[in-house]
Design a protein around this motif. Structure first.
Motif, PDB file in Angstrom:
ATOM      1  N   MET A  54      19.415 -29.331 -27.611  1.00 26.03           N
ATOM      2  CA  MET A  54      18.531 -29.643 -26.489  1.00 26.03           C
ATOM      3  C   MET A  54      18.130 -28.386 -25.710  1.00 26.03           C
ATOM      4  SD  MET A  54      19.620 -33.424 -25.105  1.00 26.03           S
ATOM      5  CE  MET A  54      21.281 -33.055 -24.554  1.00 26.03           C
ATOM      6  N   VAL A  55      18.318 -27.219 -26.297  1.00 22.39           N
ATOM      7  CA  VAL A  55      17.862 -25.980 -25.669  1.00 22.39           C
ATOM      8  C   VAL A  55      16.552 -25.575 -26.348  1.00 22.39           C
ATOM      9  CG1 VAL A  55      18.365 -23.548 -25.265  1.00 22.39           C
ATOM     10  CG2 VAL A  55      20.188 -25.252 -25.073  1.00 22.39           C
ATOM     11  N   PRO A  56      15.460 -25.438 -25.583  1.00 18.75           N
ATOM     12  CA  PRO A  56      14.144 -25.190 -26.189  1.00 18.75           C
ATOM     13  C   PRO A  56      14.082 -23.969 -27.098  1.00 18.75           C
ATOM     14  CG  PRO A  56      13.880 -25.832 -23.897  1.00 18.75           C
ATOM     15  CD  PRO A  56      15.359 -25.646 -24.124  1.00 18.75           C
ATOM     16  N   TYR A  57      14.683 -22.843 -26.659  1.00 23.34           N
ATOM     17  CA  TYR A  57      14.623 -21.617 -27.447  1.00 23.34           C
ATOM     18  C   TYR A  57      15.954 -20.875 -27.349  1.00 23.34           C
ATOM     19  CZ  TYR A  57       9.531 -22.222 -27.247  1.00 23.34           C
ATOM     20  OH  TYR A  57       8.254 -22.712 -27.352  1.00 23.34           O
ATOM     21  N   ASP A  58      16.551 -20.538 -28.483  1.00 24.78           N
ATOM     22  CA  ASP A  58      17.786 -19.747 -28.413  1.00 24.78           C
ATOM     23  C   ASP A  58      17.500 -18.298 -28.013  1.00 24.78           C
ATOM     24  OD1 ASP A  58      16.783 -18.593 -30.734  1.00 24.78           O
ATOM     25  OD2 ASP A  58      18.338 -19.375 -32.049  1.00 24.78           O
ATOM     26  N   ALA A  59      16.219 -17.893 -28.052  1.00 25.65           N
ATOM     27  CA  ALA A  59      15.857 -16.535 -27.626  1.00 25.65           C
ATOM     28  C   ALA A  59      16.140 -16.314 -26.143  1.00 25.65           C
ATOM     29  CB  ALA A  59      14.381 -16.270 -27.910  1.00 25.65           C
ATOM     30  N   ILE A  60      16.302 -17.390 -25.391  1.00 27.28           N
ATOM     31  CA  ILE A  60      16.522 -17.242 -23.951  1.00 27.28           C
ATOM     32  C   ILE A  60      17.973 -16.924 -23.625  1.00 27.28           C
ATOM     33  CG2 ILE A  60      17.133 -19.617 -23.261  1.00 27.28           C
ATOM     34  CD1 ILE A  60      14.989 -19.292 -21.025  1.00 27.28           C
ATOM     35  N   TYR A  61      18.874 -17.130 -24.572  1.00 27.61           N
ATOM     36  CA  TYR A  61      20.305 -16.972 -24.278  1.00 27.61           C
ATOM     37  C   TYR A  61      20.668 -15.564 -23.801  1.00 27.61           C
ATOM     38  CZ  TYR A  61      21.473 -21.507 -26.441  1.00 27.61           C
ATOM     39  OH  TYR A  61      21.585 -22.837 -26.738  1.00 27.61           O
ATOM     40  N   ALA A  62      20.281 -14.543 -24.579  1.00 33.17           N
ATOM     41  CA  ALA A  62      20.712 -13.180 -24.239  1.00 33.17           C
ATOM     42  C   ALA A  62      20.179 -12.722 -22.883  1.00 33.17           C
ATOM     43  CB  ALA A  62      20.310 -12.205 -25.343  1.00 33.17           C
ATOM     44  N   ASN A  70      23.676 -27.853 -15.081  1.00 34.16           N
ATOM     45  CA  ASN A  70      22.495 -27.916 -14.218  1.00 34.16           C
ATOM     46  C   ASN A  70      21.229 -28.417 -14.902  1.00 34.16           C
ATOM     47  OD1 ASN A  70      23.318 -26.386 -11.519  1.00 34.16           O
ATOM     48  ND2 ASN A  70      24.235 -25.279 -13.245  1.00 34.16           N
ATOM     49  N   LEU A  71      21.195 -28.387 -16.241  1.00 32.79           N
ATOM     50  CA  LEU A  71      19.976 -28.758 -16.961  1.00 32.79           C
ATOM     51  C   LEU A  71      20.233 -29.692 -18.139  1.00 32.79           C
ATOM     52  CD1 LEU A  71      18.603 -25.206 -16.612  1.00 32.79           C
ATOM     53  CD2 LEU A  71      17.303 -27.200 -15.865  1.00 32.79           C
ATOM     54  N   GLY A  72      21.467 -30.211 -18.234  1.00 32.57           N
ATOM     55  CA  GLY A  72      21.765 -31.226 -19.250  1.00 32.57           C
ATOM     56  C   GLY A  72      21.738 -30.734 -20.666  1.00 32.57           C
ATOM     57  N   ALA A  73      21.949 -29.414 -20.897  1.00 33.19           N
ATOM     58  CA  ALA A  73      21.806 -28.853 -22.245  1.00 33.19           C
ATOM     59  C   ALA A  73      22.891 -29.286 -23.217  1.00 33.19           C
ATOM     60  CB  ALA A  73      21.770 -27.325 -22.167  1.00 33.19           C
ATOM     61  N   ALA A  74      23.989 -29.849 -22.710  1.00 32.06           N
ATOM     62  CA  ALA A  74      25.049 -30.412 -23.564  1.00 32.06           C
ATOM     63  C   ALA A  74      25.625 -29.402 -24.540  1.00 32.06           C
ATOM     64  CB  ALA A  74      24.534 -31.637 -24.327  1.00 32.06           C
ATOM     65  N   LEU A  75      25.806 -28.162 -24.090  1.00 30.34           N
ATOM     66  CA  LEU A  75      26.350 -27.135 -24.974  1.00 30.34           C
ATOM     67  C   LEU A  75      27.860 -27.259 -25.157  1.00 30.34           C
ATOM     68  CD1 LEU A  75      24.143 -24.197 -23.713  1.00 30.34           C
ATOM     69  CD2 LEU A  75      24.035 -25.291 -25.957  1.00 30.34           C
ATOM     70  N   ASP A  76      28.460 -28.239 -24.498  1.00 25.19           N
ATOM     71  CA  ASP A  76      29.871 -28.533 -24.732  1.00 25.19           C
ATOM     72  C   ASP A  76      30.043 -29.677 -25.729  1.00 25.19           C
ATOM     73  OD1 ASP A  76      28.803 -30.443 -23.078  1.00 25.19           O
ATOM     74  OD2 ASP A  76      30.414 -30.384 -21.579  1.00 25.19           O
TER      75      ASP A  76
END
Length: 585
Positions: A335-343, A323-329
């Motif tokens: 391309m994720v602004p902050y890893d603090a948002i994951y949890a 949905n946001l093109g983060a390319a986590l695959d």
């Protein structure tokens, strides 16, 4: 070789005065401000910072030199010892205790007072104060680095900033606190029951010092240095949790490896294993503060929630990618602004999925999740004070799910900033790269599908106005910035190798050998370069004015897209500088 224990404060004084010097073969000062801040936090807490290695006497063969920030007369003094291991820690100590480095370090009294108020600390109850001091760490952003000023003490009353050099002198500290309390009488207990007794650096704990005899051969000195060199850093929270769980027959390191092999997205989300532990902590109703993970994660909590945490992170990885093109695959893509948002966001998505929403209800919930993600990047929300916001934002999101009008207050204040000076690697730069990736861009020359996703052709980042081309343009001055997100696009690797330099007009011309103007313009539009900006690129000769016109046009395209897609309004004309290395207030 002998060993002893000496006060770190005294050792820093000797380094400042010239009694301790460095051998020429040592590399220069290289610690970033975050490491200096971590050292301060260790000194404040009385934590061990590692042994130091000295060579007795001043050996001419090693060409002694003084520490950065040392007293101007330090070179004239004969050294009692040469420091083989400890340069970074002692130099950091000079910067902290003498404020003679390029940056000065300050306690943020306003931040500390805010934290005390949020935790409702009663300063008259010593046990509460001690517990607060113990739980505090550098991630609470209570200390910051500022450009050097001639009179750092002047920052105290004006900006609530107490220079660490004042903490090193009990007399100066008490005089400074008198001035502060005279101006802010309501903070007397805060100052005298918290700051003075628990942040003074007039005395520091001892550190082990290993001394090598002056007669030791140069070859042996070099070998000892290489073997024993340390950093003085403590074990990470993850490493401590590993050691806590291991006696319970839980090999955390191996389990993290297994999760990475098992998942499609998790490997790109959690480089250290701490994200999984934070998610487990939140699932268990504990705070996700990284420094406290060794206290919050035990065998029972880990075993109960590990699989749920992993699955929640995997689901989030898919959502952000789709949905946001983060390319986590895709490996190696950031391309994720902050890893603090994951949890917190993983738990929020779990909440959505647990409600079995359908149709428009599910679409509406996912739009809220996407708006949270984009809003956090635009406002650089997770740049400091992270763990408090993680818990609060998750709780606020659940209220928002129940009631469309309960938009989190911080989110209602987010506006779309100016984008002109943002770097490709800051929070907003990463967000924009993801938004480009989401649009499934095509290479202008080949029209092959590019971007960071399975099935795309090999893709690289490209400066539209190449770095080597910019200085050739009329009006371009040394120091002008071209490495900005608005000057970045994606290209197929083959195309990028040919376009690494040169006029963008020549690049458009090459693309026209394969396609008509409409197709080329569409391929550029997919990367937020509209027709007007595309025409700027086609101009045969260019000046700095053309570059500025292009980035303004592209800025508007991106701003319009964010406004339409995520329901944010435009900010004023003031620019926001996306420098995340050293966050300010």
């Amino acid at each position: 070789m002998t060993s002893s224990a000496r006060s770190f404060r005294d050792l820093v004084t000797d380094a400042h005065d010239g009694k301790l010097k460095l051998p020429a073969f040592q590399r220069g000062w290289r610690w970033r401000t975050d490491k200096v801040i971590k050292l301060f936090d260790s000194l404040r807490q009385g934590y061990p910072i590692g042994a130091l290695l000295f060579l007795k006497g001043e050996n001419e063969l090693l060409a002694p030199r003084t520490f950065e920030g040392a007293h101007v007369q330090a070179p004239d003094k004969a050294a009692d010892f040469l420091v083989l291991d400890g340069q970074q820690r002692l130099t950091a100590g000079i910067h902290l205790l003498y404020a003679t480095g390029p940056r000065q370090y300050y306690l943020r009294l306003d931040r500390l007072f805010e934290l005390c108020c949020s935790k409702k600390i009663n300063f008259e109850i010593k046990e509460e104060v001690i517990q607060f001091v113990h739980d505090l760490d550098e991630t609470d952003s209570y200390i910051s680095a500022r450009p050097r000023t001639v009179d750092p003490r002047s920052q105290l009353v004006k900006k609530h900033l107490l220079c660490t050099s004042l903490l090193a002198d009990s007399t100066e500290l008490n005089l400074a606190i008198l001035d502060y309390v005279a101006e802010y009488s309501d903070r007397r207990d805060f100052a005298y029951r918290l700051i003075v007794p628990f942040f003074s650096l007039a005395k520091t704990d001892t550190v082990p010092v290993i001394e090598i005899e002056a007669t030791t051969q140069i070859e042996s000195i070099s070998r000892i240095f290489t073997t024993l060199n340390t950093t003085g850093q403590m074990l990470t929270p993850f490493e401590l949790v590993v050691s806590i769980l291991f006696p319970k027959d839980i090999d955390l390191t191996q389990e993290i490896k297994d999760f990475r092999e098992k998942g499609k997205y998790y490997e790109s989300m959690d480089g250290t294993g701490e994200i999984l532990l934070q998610t487990i902590a939140m699932l268990g109703g504990k705070e996700p503060k990284k420094a406290n993970l060794p206290k919050t994660i035990n065998a029972e909590i880990y075993t109960t929630y590990k699989e749920s945490a992993f699955q929640s992170l995997e689901a989030l990885g898919k959502f952000l990618t789709d949905n946001l093109g983060a390319a986590l695959d895709s490996k190696g893509v950031d391309m994720v602004p902050y890893d603090a948002i994951y949890a917190p966001m993983a738990l929020a998505l779990k909440e959505i999925n647990g409600r079995n929403l359908k149709g428009l209800d599910k679409l509406n919930a996912e739009k809220k999740l996407a708006r949270w993600y984009v809003g956090s990047a635009l406002s650089q929300r997770y740049q400091e004070g992270v763990h408090n916001k993680q818990v609060r934002d998750y709780e606020d999101f659940k209220l928002w799910l129940n009631n469309d009008s309960s938009v989190p207050s911080w989110l209602t204040e987010v506006t779309i900033p100016r984008l002109l000076r943002h770097s490709p690697n800051g929070a907003i730069g990463k967000l924009i790269r993801g938004l480009i990736n989401y649009r499934n861009p095509k290479d202008p020359v080949s029209s092959n599908g590019i971007g960071f996703r399975p099935g795309a052709f090999p893709t690289e980042k490209h400066h539209i106005f190449p770095k080597k081309y910019l200085p050739t343009m009329a009006g371009w001055n040394k120091g002008d910035q071209g490495d900005v997100i608005l000057n970045l696009m994606f290209l197929e690797s083959e195309t990028n190798r040919r376009w690494i330099n040169g006029n963008p007009a020549d690049h458009v011309q090459e693309a026209s050998n394969n396609h008509g103007d409409a197709i080329i313009a569409e391929n550029y539009r997919l990367q937020f370069i509209d027709r007007t900006a595309f025409e700027v690129l086609k101009r045969p000769s260019k000046s700095k004015e053309d570059f500025e016109e292009f980035v303004l046009l592209r800025e508007k395209s991106i701003q319009d897209h964010i406004a339409a897609s995520f329901n944010f309004t435009m900010a004023g004309v003031e620019e926001i500088n996306d420098e995340e290395d050293e966050p300010e207030d």
